[in-house]
Motif scaffolding. Sequence first.
Motif, PDB file in Angstrom:
ATOM      1  N   ARG A   1       0.844  -1.204   0.000  1.00 41.22           N
ATOM      2  CA  ARG A   1       0.000   0.000   0.000  1.00 41.22           C
ATOM      3  C   ARG A   1       0.885   1.262   0.000  1.00 41.22           C
ATOM      4  O   ARG A   1       0.652   2.207  -0.744  1.00 41.22           O
ATOM      5  N   ALA A   2       1.944   1.235   0.812  1.00 41.81           N
ATOM      6  CA  ALA A   2       2.831   2.403   0.923  1.00 41.81           C
ATOM      7  C   ALA A   2       3.589   2.645  -0.385  1.00 41.81           C
ATOM      8  O   ALA A   2       3.656   3.785  -0.878  1.00 41.81           O
ATOM      9  N   ILE A   3       4.147   1.577  -0.958  1.00 41.74           N
ATOM     10  CA  ILE A   3       4.931   1.738  -2.184  1.00 41.74           C
ATOM     11  C   ILE A   3       4.029   2.192  -3.343  1.00 41.74           C
ATOM     12  O   ILE A   3       4.381   3.092  -4.105  1.00 41.74           O
ATOM     13  N   ASP A   4       2.839   1.605  -3.452  1.00 41.43           N
ATOM     14  CA  ASP A   4       1.902   2.012  -4.518  1.00 41.43           C
ATOM     15  C   ASP A   4       1.577   3.498  -4.403  1.00 41.43           C
ATOM     16  O   ASP A   4       1.550   4.227  -5.395  1.00 41.43           O
ATOM     17  N   ARG A   5       1.366   3.946  -3.187  1.00 42.63           N
ATOM     18  CA  ARG A   5       0.983   5.351  -2.959  1.00 42.63           C
ATOM     19  C   ARG A   5       2.128   6.302  -3.332  1.00 42.63           C
ATOM     20  O   ARG A   5       1.912   7.342  -3.949  1.00 42.63           O
TER      21      ARG A   5
ATOM     22  N   ILE B   1       1.641  12.688   3.138  1.00 41.73           N
ATOM     23  CA  ILE B   1       0.915  11.470   2.767  1.00 41.73           C
ATOM     24  C   ILE B   1       1.166  10.483   3.905  1.00 41.73           C
ATOM     25  O   ILE B   1       2.317  10.135   4.190  1.00 41.73           O
ATOM     26  N   ASP B   2       0.090  10.067   4.522  1.00 41.19           N
ATOM     27  CA  ASP B   2       0.237   9.170   5.656  1.00 41.19           C
ATOM     28  C   ASP B   2       0.060   7.723   5.188  1.00 41.19           C
ATOM     29  O   ASP B   2      -1.057   7.285   4.929  1.00 41.19           O
ATOM     30  N   VAL B   3       1.177   7.003   5.060  1.00 36.31           N
ATOM     31  CA  VAL B   3       1.061   5.598   4.656  1.00 36.31           C
ATOM     32  C   VAL B   3       1.361   4.672   5.844  1.00 36.31           C
ATOM     33  O   VAL B   3       1.729   3.508   5.664  1.00 36.31           O
ATOM     34  N   THR B   4       1.169   5.212   7.048  1.00 38.80           N
ATOM     35  CA  THR B   4       1.338   4.357   8.231  1.00 38.80           C
ATOM     36  C   THR B   4       0.376   3.177   8.103  1.00 38.80           C
ATOM     37  O   THR B   4      -0.812   3.368   7.831  1.00 38.80           O
ATOM     38  N   CYS B   5       0.892   1.976   8.317  1.00 37.66           N
ATOM     39  CA  CYS B   5       0.051   0.791   8.167  1.00 37.66           C
ATOM     40  C   CYS B   5      -1.092   0.825   9.195  1.00 37.66           C
ATOM     41  O   CYS B   5      -0.870   1.138  10.370  1.00 37.66           O
ATOM     42  N   PRO B   6      -2.305   0.490   8.782  1.00 43.13           N
ATOM     43  CA  PRO B   6      -3.436   0.485   9.722  1.00 43.13           C
ATOM     44  C   PRO B   6      -3.197  -0.417  10.933  1.00 43.13           C
ATOM     45  O   PRO B   6      -3.695  -0.137  12.028  1.00 43.13           O
ATOM     46  N   PHE B   7      -2.389  -1.466  10.772  1.00 36.23           N
ATOM     47  CA  PHE B   7      -2.112  -2.345  11.920  1.00 36.23           C
ATOM     48  C   PHE B   7      -1.212  -1.657  12.940  1.00 36.23           C
ATOM     49  O   PHE B   7      -1.282  -1.920  14.134  1.00 36.23           O
ATOM     50  N   VAL B   8      -0.374  -0.755  12.449  1.00 35.63           N
ATOM     51  CA  VAL B   8       0.487   0.021  13.362  1.00 35.63           C
ATOM     52  C   VAL B   8      -0.387   1.066  14.084  1.00 35.63           C
ATOM     53  O   VAL B   8      -0.246   1.287  15.296  1.00 35.63           O
TER      54      VAL B   8
END
Length: 273
Positions: free
Chosen positions: A17-21, A91-98
Amino acid sequence: METVKSEHSSFCFGVKRAIDRVMKEIERKSHAIYTLGPIIHNPQIVSMLKEKGVIPVDDVTDISDGTVVFRTHGIKKEEEEYIQKKGLESIDVTCPFVKRVRKRAMYLKKHGYQVVIIGDKNHAEVKSVLSYLDNDGIVLQESCRIDARKIGAVSQTTLDRETFTSVVTGLLDGAEEIRVYDTICRSTQVRQQEAVKLAGLVDVMLVIGGKNSSNTTKLYKIAKKVQPKTYHIETDKDLKSDWFRGARKVGLIGGSSTPDFIIDLVDRRVKNL
Ligand code: SF4
């Protein structure tokens, strides 16, 4: 040489998700893009992004313009506040699990629990969660008695289950009330189980991923307990032919921030040994 690749070897949900964004942002923008520390713990991907103009910086105050990308395992509260105060694009790509670890820890603090974060005090995720508690939390990586009436515990997402269970057991001694959230992410758990299974089936086991990646290092340690001939490599260039003397079957598993192309390169090289 026969190779057996783990089913769970490529990017996890949060990293993909982070890399795609970030790739979308590279296409969309012409101005500078910064990440606070490496966006993921994989040096090859970080240098590939650097070539495309994505610059990792250690200190948020070095950024005065452009877009700031929050890394997958979170940034500190004070860094987020600085970015907002300066009006920087982000851009917040912090993983939702984190984010779930952070949310649970803040909930526990609000309800009067002494918060314990089970994990590595030097890991970016743990530092991030602690900062959202205004540093009012205890970080433990080994079993230790804490005397407090109410203890609330969360775990670093990439922790191994053995450490989690041992620290929680140690906490039982000192508290009247204890509340535990198992926040190890599912991707980490599945990969760890796979590593154990695969290591038991092969003559040599290769764990592929950044030397700075917490989850890859844990996979390596877990697999090595089962198969002593387990090696942690970053790319195919780290392979040594001595490791494979007398071996017929080689297991391959990547960490959650290891791209498919690196695993494929290793696979091809091992097959040709
Ligand atoms: S390892 Fe888990 S917590 Fe970390 S980025 Fe991947 S899915 Fe998210």
